[in-house]
Design a protein around this motif. Structure first.
Motif, PDB file in Angstrom:
ATOM      1  N   SER A  16       7.021  25.557 -44.483  1.00  0.00           N
ATOM      2  CA  SER A  16       6.042  25.276 -44.453  1.00  0.00           C
ATOM      3  C   SER A  16       5.423  26.316 -43.087  1.00  0.00           C
ATOM      4  CB  SER A  16       5.687  23.463 -43.501  1.00  0.00           C
ATOM      5  OG  SER A  16       4.587  23.358 -43.182  1.00  0.00           O
ATOM      6  N   LEU A  17       4.459  26.369 -42.722  1.00  0.00           N
ATOM      7  CA  LEU A  17       3.248  27.158 -42.330  1.00  0.00           C
ATOM      8  C   LEU A  17       3.190  26.437 -41.063  1.00  0.00           C
ATOM      9  CD1 LEU A  17       1.911  30.040 -44.197  1.00  0.00           C
ATOM     10  CD2 LEU A  17       4.019  30.685 -42.656  1.00  0.00           C
ATOM     11  N   VAL A  18       4.119  26.297 -39.997  1.00  0.00           N
ATOM     12  CA  VAL A  18       3.480  25.056 -38.901  1.00  0.00           C
ATOM     13  C   VAL A  18       2.744  25.774 -37.654  1.00  0.00           C
ATOM     14  CG1 VAL A  18       4.412  23.066 -37.141  1.00  0.00           C
ATOM     15  CG2 VAL A  18       5.715  23.972 -39.383  1.00  0.00           C
ATOM     16  N   TYR A  19       1.056  25.170 -37.343  1.00  0.00           N
ATOM     17  CA  TYR A  19       0.326  25.512 -36.783  1.00  0.00           C
ATOM     18  C   TYR A  19      -0.286  24.289 -35.907  1.00  0.00           C
ATOM     19  CZ  TYR A  19      -0.963  28.830 -40.477  1.00  0.00           C
ATOM     20  OH  TYR A  19      -1.322  29.399 -41.325  1.00  0.00           O
ATOM     21  N   PRO A  20      -0.380  24.650 -34.226  1.00  0.00           N
ATOM     22  CA  PRO A  20      -0.754  23.854 -33.403  1.00  0.00           C
ATOM     23  C   PRO A  20      -2.202  23.647 -34.001  1.00  0.00           C
ATOM     24  CG  PRO A  20      -1.304  25.905 -32.530  1.00  0.00           C
ATOM     25  CD  PRO A  20      -0.751  26.576 -33.644  1.00  0.00           C
ATOM     26  N   LYS A  63       2.779  29.374 -36.333  1.00  0.00           N
ATOM     27  CA  LYS A  63       2.399  30.241 -36.715  1.00  0.00           C
ATOM     28  C   LYS A  63       0.859  29.821 -35.475  1.00  0.00           C
ATOM     29  CE  LYS A  63       3.303  33.092 -39.984  1.00  0.00           C
ATOM     30  NZ  LYS A  63       3.897  34.047 -39.557  1.00  0.00           N
ATOM     31  N   PHE A  64       0.648  30.846 -34.521  1.00  0.00           N
ATOM     32  CA  PHE A  64      -0.024  30.244 -33.163  1.00  0.00           C
ATOM     33  C   PHE A  64      -0.811  30.822 -33.820  1.00  0.00           C
ATOM     34  CE2 PHE A  64      -1.541  30.473 -28.656  1.00  0.00           C
ATOM     35  CZ  PHE A  64      -1.401  29.112 -28.812  1.00  0.00           C
ATOM     36  N   LYS A  65      -1.947  30.815 -34.500  1.00  0.00           N
ATOM     37  CA  LYS A  65      -3.089  30.153 -35.109  1.00  0.00           C
ATOM     38  C   LYS A  65      -4.186  29.839 -35.003  1.00  0.00           C
ATOM     39  CE  LYS A  65      -0.958  34.629 -37.365  1.00  0.00           C
ATOM     40  NZ  LYS A  65      -0.448  35.562 -39.121  1.00  0.00           N
ATOM     41  N   LYS A  66      -5.353  30.558 -34.859  1.00  0.00           N
ATOM     42  CA  LYS A  66      -6.848  29.161 -35.155  1.00  0.00           C
ATOM     43  C   LYS A  66      -6.541  28.385 -36.483  1.00  0.00           C
ATOM     44  CE  LYS A  66     -10.964  30.215 -36.889  1.00  0.00           C
ATOM     45  NZ  LYS A  66     -10.799  29.005 -37.773  1.00  0.00           N
ATOM     46  N   MET A  80       0.659  20.105 -35.350  1.00  0.00           N
ATOM     47  CA  MET A  80       0.443  19.177 -34.608  1.00  0.00           C
ATOM     48  C   MET A  80      -0.293  19.574 -34.381  1.00  0.00           C
ATOM     49  SD  MET A  80       2.741  19.569 -31.414  1.00  0.00           S
ATOM     50  CE  MET A  80       5.003  20.226 -32.246  1.00  0.00           C
ATOM     51  N   LEU A  81      -1.188  18.679 -33.102  1.00  0.00           N
ATOM     52  CA  LEU A  81      -2.564  18.216 -32.070  1.00  0.00           C
ATOM     53  C   LEU A  81      -1.860  18.277 -31.152  1.00  0.00           C
ATOM     54  CD1 LEU A  81      -4.170  15.396 -34.193  1.00  0.00           C
ATOM     55  CD2 LEU A  81      -4.582  17.713 -34.527  1.00  0.00           C
ATOM     56  N   VAL A  82      -3.072  19.340 -30.161  1.00  0.00           N
ATOM     57  CA  VAL A  82      -2.905  19.910 -28.934  1.00  0.00           C
ATOM     58  C   VAL A  82      -3.281  19.037 -28.085  1.00  0.00           C
ATOM     59  CG1 VAL A  82      -3.160  21.114 -27.054  1.00  0.00           C
ATOM     60  CG2 VAL A  82      -2.818  21.835 -29.783  1.00  0.00           C
ATOM     61  N   GLY A  83      -2.341  18.128 -27.538  1.00  0.00           N
ATOM     62  CA  GLY A  83      -3.117  16.626 -26.474  1.00  0.00           C
ATOM     63  C   GLY A  83      -3.507  17.515 -25.400  1.00  0.00           C
ATOM     64  N   LYS A  84      -3.716  16.196 -24.667  1.00  0.00           N
ATOM     65  CA  LYS A  84      -4.714  16.087 -23.142  1.00  0.00           C
ATOM     66  C   LYS A  84      -3.964  15.958 -21.805  1.00  0.00           C
ATOM     67  CE  LYS A  84      -6.993  11.723 -23.114  1.00  0.00           C
ATOM     68  NZ  LYS A  84      -5.976  11.125 -24.115  1.00  0.00           N
ATOM     69  N   ASP A  85      -2.414  15.977 -22.201  1.00  0.00           N
ATOM     70  CA  ASP A  85      -1.526  14.823 -21.419  1.00  0.00           C
ATOM     71  C   ASP A  85       0.192  14.810 -22.256  1.00  0.00           C
ATOM     72  OD1 ASP A  85      -1.360  12.366 -22.681  1.00  0.00           O
ATOM     73  OD2 ASP A  85      -3.058  12.076 -20.964  1.00  0.00           O
ATOM     74  N   LEU A 124       4.047  15.139 -36.371  1.00  0.00           N
ATOM     75  CA  LEU A 124       4.594  16.019 -36.799  1.00  0.00           C
ATOM     76  C   LEU A 124       6.111  15.099 -37.071  1.00  0.00           C
ATOM     77  CD1 LEU A 124       5.426  18.664 -37.758  1.00  0.00           C
ATOM     78  CD2 LEU A 124       5.446  19.033 -35.317  1.00  0.00           C
ATOM     79  N   ILE A 125       7.311  15.212 -36.690  1.00  0.00           N
ATOM     80  CA  ILE A 125       8.556  14.894 -36.973  1.00  0.00           C
ATOM     81  C   ILE A 125       8.379  14.127 -38.100  1.00  0.00           C
ATOM     82  CG2 ILE A 125      11.033  13.937 -35.747  1.00  0.00           C
ATOM     83  CD1 ILE A 125      10.016  17.013 -35.547  1.00  0.00           C
ATOM     84  N   GLU A 126       7.401  12.619 -38.324  1.00  0.00           N
ATOM     85  CA  GLU A 126       8.008  12.091 -39.046  1.00  0.00           C
ATOM     86  C   GLU A 126       7.417  12.733 -40.443  1.00  0.00           C
ATOM     87  OE1 GLU A 126       4.860   9.167 -37.453  1.00  0.00           O
ATOM     88  OE2 GLU A 126       6.473   8.540 -36.433  1.00  0.00           O
TER      89      GLU A 126
END
Length: 163
Positions: A101-105, A64-67, A135-140, A151-153
């Motif tokens: 599971s629903l999976v979000y950023p 799910k690409f949602k907030k 999954m958190l969104v990384g800065k790099d 996330l995989i863990e």
């Protein structure tokens, strides 16, 4: 002239590739078509984004690409109904749904929120577990790889596997 890109589709494919690489001992399928009411005028085909199969064990992940700020209103009722339809299909066809599971950023970690429960909150642990994954969104790139690993863990923990 610009290009229009469906970021939700990219999110699905990104998660699929990540899961496929991370779980080589599972058969990882992208948008497996599951039929409903074959032969009837109201037939449909449902397609969960990611299905992991190993023997009779199943893991269902729907991207799910949602907030996602980990508030009740962030999880759409239709999305819950959709993934529970997938769960019931696999259970009805003799599979053991280990986790769905629903999976979000997400921008932030959830603060003291329970994210996983037995399916439908049942006390019957044989029916598997449902939850919200993120999954958190990384800065790099380096930070993003760390978040992918986390996330995989978490997924491995939910399906009872260690790395």
């Amino acid at each position: 002239h610009g290009w229009l890109v469906d970021v939700a589709d990219l999110w699905e494919l990104y998660l699929y590739k990540l899961v496929k690489m991370s779980f080589p001992d599972w058969d990882v399928i992208y948008q497996e078509e599951i039929p409903a009411y074959k032969g009837l005028f109201f037939r449909r085909a449902f397609m969960p984004d990611i299905v992991m199969k190993k023997d009779k064990d199943i893991v269902i992940l729907d991207a799910k690409f949602k907030k996602m700020d980990f508030n009740n209103s962030d999880v759409d009722r239709n999305d819950l109904q959709q993934i529970h339809t997938y769960i019931m299909y696999y259970i009805a066809n003799g599979f053991n749904v280990k986790f769905a599971s629903l999976v979000y950023p997400a921008r932030n970690e959830p603060c003291n929120k329970e994210l996983v429960s037995p399916i439908f909150g049942s006390n019957n642990t044989a029916v598997g577990r449902f939850g919200i994954s993120y999954m958190l969104v990384g800065k790099d790139n380096k930070e993003q790889r760390e978040y992918e690993t986390k996330l995989i863990e978490r997924l491995r923990k939910q399906i009872g596997e260690s790395n």
